[in-house]
Design an enzyme around this catalytic site. Structure first.
Site, PDB file in Angstrom:
ATOM      1  N   THR A 385       0.885  -1.136   0.000  1.00  0.00           N
ATOM      2  CA  THR A 385       0.000   0.000   0.000  1.00  0.00           C
ATOM      3  C   THR A 385       0.934   1.198   0.000  1.00  0.00           C
ATOM      4  O   THR A 385       2.142   1.025   0.133  1.00  0.00           O
ATOM      5  CB  THR A 385      -0.857  -0.104   1.298  1.00  0.00           C
ATOM      6  OG1 THR A 385      -1.684  -1.249   1.182  1.00  0.00           O
ATOM      7  CG2 THR A 385      -1.675   1.107   1.594  1.00  0.00           C
ATOM      8  N   THR A 403      -4.219   2.058  -2.195  1.00  0.00           N
ATOM      9  CA  THR A 403      -3.600   0.747  -2.429  1.00  0.00           C
ATOM     10  C   THR A 403      -4.209   0.039  -3.624  1.00  0.00           C
ATOM     11  O   THR A 403      -5.350   0.339  -4.018  1.00  0.00           O
ATOM     12  CB  THR A 403      -3.796  -0.132  -1.160  1.00  0.00           C
ATOM     13  OG1 THR A 403      -3.122  -1.371  -1.331  1.00  0.00           O
ATOM     14  CG2 THR A 403      -5.261  -0.407  -0.867  1.00  0.00           C
ATOM     15  N   ASN A 405      -3.676  -3.283  -3.137  1.00  0.00           N
ATOM     16  CA  ASN A 405      -3.513  -4.459  -2.279  1.00  0.00           C
ATOM     17  C   ASN A 405      -2.127  -5.065  -2.449  1.00  0.00           C
ATOM     18  O   ASN A 405      -1.176  -4.512  -1.920  1.00  0.00           O
ATOM     19  CB  ASN A 405      -4.629  -5.477  -2.500  1.00  0.00           C
ATOM     20  CG  ASN A 405      -4.760  -6.404  -1.303  1.00  0.00           C
ATOM     21  OD1 ASN A 405      -4.310  -6.080  -0.213  1.00  0.00           O
ATOM     22  ND2 ASN A 405      -5.367  -7.557  -1.489  1.00  0.00           N
ATOM     23  N   ASP A 427      -9.336  -8.769   0.327  1.00  0.00           N
ATOM     24  CA  ASP A 427      -9.532  -8.231   1.678  1.00  0.00           C
ATOM     25  C   ASP A 427     -10.904  -8.607   2.245  1.00  0.00           C
ATOM     26  O   ASP A 427     -11.196  -8.343   3.407  1.00  0.00           O
ATOM     27  CB  ASP A 427      -9.355  -6.703   1.695  1.00  0.00           C
ATOM     28  CG  ASP A 427      -7.879  -6.318   1.805  1.00  0.00           C
ATOM     29  OD1 ASP A 427      -7.041  -7.218   1.979  1.00  0.00           O
ATOM     30  OD2 ASP A 427      -7.569  -5.124   1.714  1.00  0.00           O
ATOM     31  N   SER A 456     -10.572  -2.926   5.590  1.00  0.00           N
ATOM     32  CA  SER A 456      -9.193  -2.470   5.376  1.00  0.00           C
ATOM     33  C   SER A 456      -8.499  -2.231   6.721  1.00  0.00           C
ATOM     34  O   SER A 456      -9.142  -2.120   7.761  1.00  0.00           O
ATOM     35  CB  SER A 456      -9.243  -1.157   4.585  1.00  0.00           C
ATOM     36  OG  SER A 456      -7.959  -0.575   4.524  1.00  0.00           O
ATOM     37  N   SER A 457      -7.186  -2.145   6.650  1.00  0.00           N
ATOM     38  CA  SER A 457      -6.402  -1.752   7.839  1.00  0.00           C
ATOM     39  C   SER A 457      -5.789  -0.372   7.679  1.00  0.00           C
ATOM     40  O   SER A 457      -5.013   0.067   8.540  1.00  0.00           O
ATOM     41  CB  SER A 457      -5.267  -2.755   8.075  1.00  0.00           C
ATOM     42  OG  SER A 457      -5.791  -4.004   8.415  1.00  0.00           O
TER      43      SER A 457
END
Ligand code: GLY
Length: 577
Positions: A385, A403, A405, A427, A456-457
């Site tokens: 990302t 991103t 990914n 994701d 998402s993170s």
């Protein structure tokens, strides 16, 4: 004469000692100070992109304008993660205190149903047709729409859209000199990139490969950017670009259609807020899990004297690990796209909830992840990302993570567009409630559904001083490790009084509930600290490795000077003026 010579010698020795003392004495513990800019600053993972952002602000654009130009430029010069074919989150704080977040995360195409990545026997599909590579792995991209939304609503109005797109178009059309890193990264990803005709032609020089110093041109991408420059986001979601993407998808059994592209929607969301020792923390709400996990862990840590525990002490790493274990358990159980799942965001980010979780922490003994929470572990989130932060001369702040990914996303470049497409469908929980190909289980809230955004993170975050002014803004790349990188950088600033460069560079640990072990960095943990933690029952992963990579800007309290910092774990450049 003798006395004079001796005095001269003594003087020389003294001079050498003084020079040596300065040479070996760093100005700060990090040996590298943040980059200083009196007016404005861009910190991104490519110098060319940072410079483009600075030029926009010199022309009168604000931080939002600059962030758009940086994002578009990174799609050209940082193709492994910068993108048009992906999505992300932009957190904005204007100098009047207005704070908002723009969610331009990818959306699942209409044909993407719950079991789209499962075969007739109920097994996860691997390779082509899976959520990780090829035409079916992509969600509908959000980046062009997100950038246009930000421009129309939060841009300064002093620069034209075309002025923000043109620098990126020119870089794609005229080319730029390939660095050693990028030339080698293309080669390193030849396995995936060579599977798809346009990816092979563009990034692998049709199999002949590029070398450091070669001029790298992307005429197809320049064409797509020219359409975006002329028609705005419509130049991507409708007309020639959309037709090229949809046709390529159709020919290759992909999921995205013309309708999906036309139906893509940006969402503006109220940021999630918390406090840590009197400092307001502003971060990304769902569909990112980042803000909630960050605030939940900070809420737990607030009950401890982290400064007194000392940086990297076993005592601190014990409570940090226990807090992370609990917050990541909740992440897996409760989080997903809030437009589809009931995510108790406010509750999870509340002090009251954290206090309850804190009471289950034993100060002397590690808990077992299998006994914590009822949720399910997270899947194999990609590490790839990119994050950048911009502060302008008026104090407007943008902190943006976006991103595709995996590095190079799905590895597919949509034919004729030069646009690398994401593999963000990975994701989602491909088999909710059942183990994925890595033996892990994920929750129903993050199942695949048409039009849904995957969890998402990404954690773009802004931290305020106690007087309400912006102190620093940051974010990171690195899948779930993004959250722990932002978290520990924040603790380093607030509890350990580091500057932004030190805070970002300092070694980190990571724990995400499952696998039930502490990840650590090379030379990031002393053997005796590890020994103490092991005696408490903590387990460690087999080999250390770098944990995420952060980028941030702080504002110096007395002078207002902007202080830019790029993680020493990765490339990039902070540029100010
Ligand atoms: N694709 C990584 C993330 O969204 O967290």
């Amino acid at each position: 004469m003798f006395m004079k010579n001796q005095r001269l010698r003594l003087y020389r020795v003294f001079s050498i000692l003084v020079i040596a003392a300065f040479a070996i004495q760093p100005l700060s513990a990090a040996w590298r100070d943040p980059v200083r800019g009196k007016n404005a600053m861009v910190a991104s993972q490519h110098e060319l992109a940072s410079r483009i952002g600075v030029e926009v602000m010199k022309k009168g654009g604000n931080a939002v304008d600059a962030a758009i130009a940086v994002g578009l430029a990174l799609a050209v010069v940082y193709p492994e993660a910068g993108n048009l074919g992906g999505g992300g989150f932009m957190l904005i704080r204007l100098n009047d205190g207005t704070t908002t977040s723009i969610d331009y995360r990818e959306m699942a195409p209409a044909k993407a149903t719950r079991d789209v990545f499962v075969d007739e026997k109920g097994n996860l599909i691997r390779g082509e047709g899976s959520s990780t590579i090829g035409y079916r792995a992509s969600g509908v991209p959000g980046t062009p729409a997100g950038m246009e939304y930000a421009f129309k609503k939060y841009g300064s109005g002093k620069v034209k859209w075309s002025e923000l797109v043109e620098p990126a178009r020119r870089l794609a059309s005229d080319g730029y000199v390939l660095s050693y890193r990028l030339a080698n990264l293309f080669k390193a990803y030849q396995g995936n990139l060579s599977r798809y005709e346009d990816s092979k032609r563009i990034f692998l020089n049709d199999g002949k490969f590029y070398e450091e110093g070669d001029l790298f041109k992307q005429p197809d991408l320049a064409g797509t950017l020219a359409r975006i420059e002329k028609d705005g986001a419509k130049g991507f979601y409708e007309g020639k670009t959309a037709e090229l993407i949809a046709d390529d998808m159709k020919r290759n059994n992909g999921l995205i259609t013309l309708e999906d592209l036309k139906n893509y929607k940006v969402k503006e969301r109220v940021p999630i807020r918390g406090t840590y020792r009197g400092h307001e923390i502003i971060s990304m709400p769902p569909p990112s899990s980042g803000g909630i996990v960050l605030i939940q862990v900070l809420n737990i840590l607030e009950n401890y004297d982290v400064t007194k525990m000392g940086w990297a002490s076993a005592e601190k790493y014990h409570v940090l690990t226990e807090a992370l274990r609990r917050a990541f358990a909740d992440r897996a159980e409760f989080m997903g796209d809030p437009d589809f799942a009931n995510v108790p965001a406010e509750r999870l980010a509340s002090k009251e909830y954290a206090n309850g979780r804190m009471k289950t922490i034993d100060s002397k003994k590690a808990s077992a992840s299998s006994e914590i929470g009822h949720g399910a572990p997270i899947g194999n989130e990609s590490m790839d990302t990119t994050h950048y932060t911009v502060v302008d001369k008026d104090g407007n702040v943008v902190t943006n993570t976006y991103t595709i990914n995996d590095l190079y996303g799905s590895a597919v470049t949509a034919k004729g567009t030069g646009v690398l497409l994401n593999d963000e469908m990975d994701d989602f929980a491909a088999r909710p409630g059942k183990a994925n190909m890595f033996g892990l289980i994920q929750g129903e809230n993050n199942s695949v559904q048409p039009g849904k955004r995957p969890l998402s993170s990404m954690t773009p975050t802004i931290v305020l001083r106690k007087d309400g002014s912006v102190w620093f803004a940051l974010g990171a790349r690195g899948g779930p490790r993004i959250i722990t990188a932002v978290l520990q950088s924040t603790i380093n600033m607030i509890d350990h009084k580091m500057n932004i460069q030190e805070a970002i560079d300092a070694p980190r640990i990571h724990h995400q509930w499952f696998p039930d072990h502490i990840y650590f960095e090379p030379f990031g943990l002393t053997p005796d600290t590890r020994n103490i933690l092991e005696k408490m029952g903590h387990k460690f992963n087999d080999s250390p490795g770098n944990l995420a990579s952060a980028t941030g800007i702080a504002i110096e309290e007395k002078t207002g000077v902007r202080l830019g910092a790029i993680d020493s774990r990765s490339d990039g450049e902070a540029v100010g003026y």
